[in-house]
Design an enzyme around this catalytic site. Structure first.
Site, PDB file in Angstrom:
ATOM      1  N   GLU A 196     -24.178  -4.767  30.078  1.00  0.00           N
ATOM      2  CA  GLU A 196     -24.671  -6.026  29.538  1.00  0.00           C
ATOM      3  C   GLU A 196     -24.314  -7.158  30.473  1.00  0.00           C
ATOM      4  O   GLU A 196     -23.171  -7.256  30.931  1.00  0.00           O
ATOM      5  CB  GLU A 196     -24.099  -6.327  28.157  1.00  0.00           C
TER       6      GLU A 196
ATOM      7  N   GLU B 177     -19.508 -11.092  32.733  1.00  0.00           N
ATOM      8  CA  GLU B 177     -19.438 -12.488  32.264  1.00  0.00           C
ATOM      9  C   GLU B 177     -18.619 -13.250  33.304  1.00  0.00           C
ATOM     10  O   GLU B 177     -17.701 -12.677  33.898  1.00  0.00           O
ATOM     11  CB  GLU B 177     -18.790 -12.513  30.867  1.00  0.00           C
TER      12      GLU B 177
ATOM     13  N   ASP C 150     -29.388 -18.057  30.672  1.00  0.00           N
ATOM     14  CA  ASP C 150     -29.737 -19.470  30.869  1.00  0.00           C
ATOM     15  C   ASP C 150     -31.148 -19.565  31.444  1.00  0.00           C
ATOM     16  O   ASP C 150     -31.451 -18.934  32.459  1.00  0.00           O
ATOM     17  CB  ASP C 150     -28.739 -20.124  31.830  1.00  0.00           C
TER      18      ASP C 150
ATOM     19  N   GLU D  86     -24.016 -14.647  19.625  1.00  0.00           N
ATOM     20  CA  GLU D  86     -23.665 -16.034  19.295  1.00  0.00           C
ATOM     21  C   GLU D  86     -24.879 -16.953  19.441  1.00  0.00           C
ATOM     22  O   GLU D  86     -25.124 -17.825  18.617  1.00  0.00           O
ATOM     23  CB  GLU D  86     -22.551 -16.553  20.210  1.00  0.00           C
ATOM     24  N   PHE D  87     -25.645 -16.761  20.486  1.00  0.00           N
ATOM     25  CA  PHE D  87     -26.794 -17.630  20.700  1.00  0.00           C
ATOM     26  C   PHE D  87     -27.899 -17.368  19.690  1.00  0.00           C
ATOM     27  O   PHE D  87     -28.616 -18.268  19.295  1.00  0.00           O
ATOM     28  CB  PHE D  87     -27.300 -17.507  22.146  1.00  0.00           C
TER      29      PHE D  87
END
Ligand SMILES: C[S@@+](CC[C@H](N)C(=O)[O-])C[C@H]1O[C@@H](n2cnc3c(N)ncnc32)[C@H](O)[C@@H]1O
Length: 216
Positions: free
Chosen positions: A44, A69, A118, A196-197
């Site tokens: 991921e 991340e 993003d 979360e998004f």
């Protein structure tokens, strides 16, 4: 006094977080040795805070997971959240997702998830930072085993449409599932397993795409 991010030290010796060093390349094609089993590898990128994946890891003990991340705190919180749920079959790589070439071999991945990356601005000089670019998608295609997948979700319709246009110019990935309103159209949509998004944007339409490496 200069601010020192406390999470830099917290992730340094964490047993489930790897910071970028040249040694990471030594795991290429040997992730099975790292995990101590022959289970398939899932990746991921753009992990964030792991609501979704801290559930995904313990739900699939027969898979190995790598999450990428770039923020120290998010790496730490995500790893801890997953360990709290007894998920152990994972490692967080603190690095830019674009760098997978350095540590994942061709055909080593079963499945990749890219959720809410993003979208960057509208201008070409901004869009070039998007992850869904031809070179990256070609690379991911090589890294993926035949008949396996890339799953992409976004609330950003323009980003989604641009990705579909880009895919028309490519002859490798095949679309196996597409939705412009995933949470209302899909029978597979599970409101208990949102990122979360997704929690923030669930009022908007979520676009969802599954691409398969179909080599027929
Ligand atoms: C918009 S958030 C989405 C997080 C998560 N996927 C979700 O759905 O809630 C994007 C995340 O990707 C991380 N990120 C941004 N650029 C990245 C890159 N090149 N490689 C890996 N992670 C990145 C950011 O730090 C942030 O946590």
């Amino acid at each position: 006094m200069a601010f020192v991010n406390p999470y830099i030290a917290k992730i340094q010796w964490h047993s489930h977080i790897i910071e970028w060093t040249k040694e990471i390349a030594s795991h290429k094609w040997k992730w099975n040795e790292y995990f101590g089993n022959n289970n398939p590898l899932r990746l991921e990128i753009w992990t964030g805070l792991w609501n979704f994946f801290s559930w995904e890891v313990p739900l699939h003990p027969d898979k190995n997971f790598i999450w990428m991340e770039i923020k120290f705190k998010r790496c730490f919180v995500s790893a801890e959240k997953t360990l709290e749920k007894w998920g152990k079959n994972f490692v967080v790589v603190k690095e830019y997702g674009q760098k997978i070439e350095d540590f994942i071999a061709d055909g080593e991945l079963e499945q990749t998830y890219i959720f809410f990356p993003d979208p960057w601005g509208k201008k070409d000089r901004q869009k070039k930072h998007r992850i869904m670019q031809k070179d990256f998608l070609d690379m991911l295609y090589r890294k993926t085993q035949s008949w396996w997948k890339l799953v992409f979700k976004t609330d950003h319709r323009e980003y989604f449409d641009d990705t579909l246009e880009l895919l028309k110019t490519m002859d490798n990935w095949k679309q196996s599932y597409i939705s412009f309103d995933y949470q209302n159209e899909s029978t597979e949509f599970d409101k208990n397993r949102l990122t979360e998004f997704e929690v923030i944007f669930h009022e908007k339409n979520i676009c969802y795409l599954e691409l398969i490496k179909d080599e027929q």
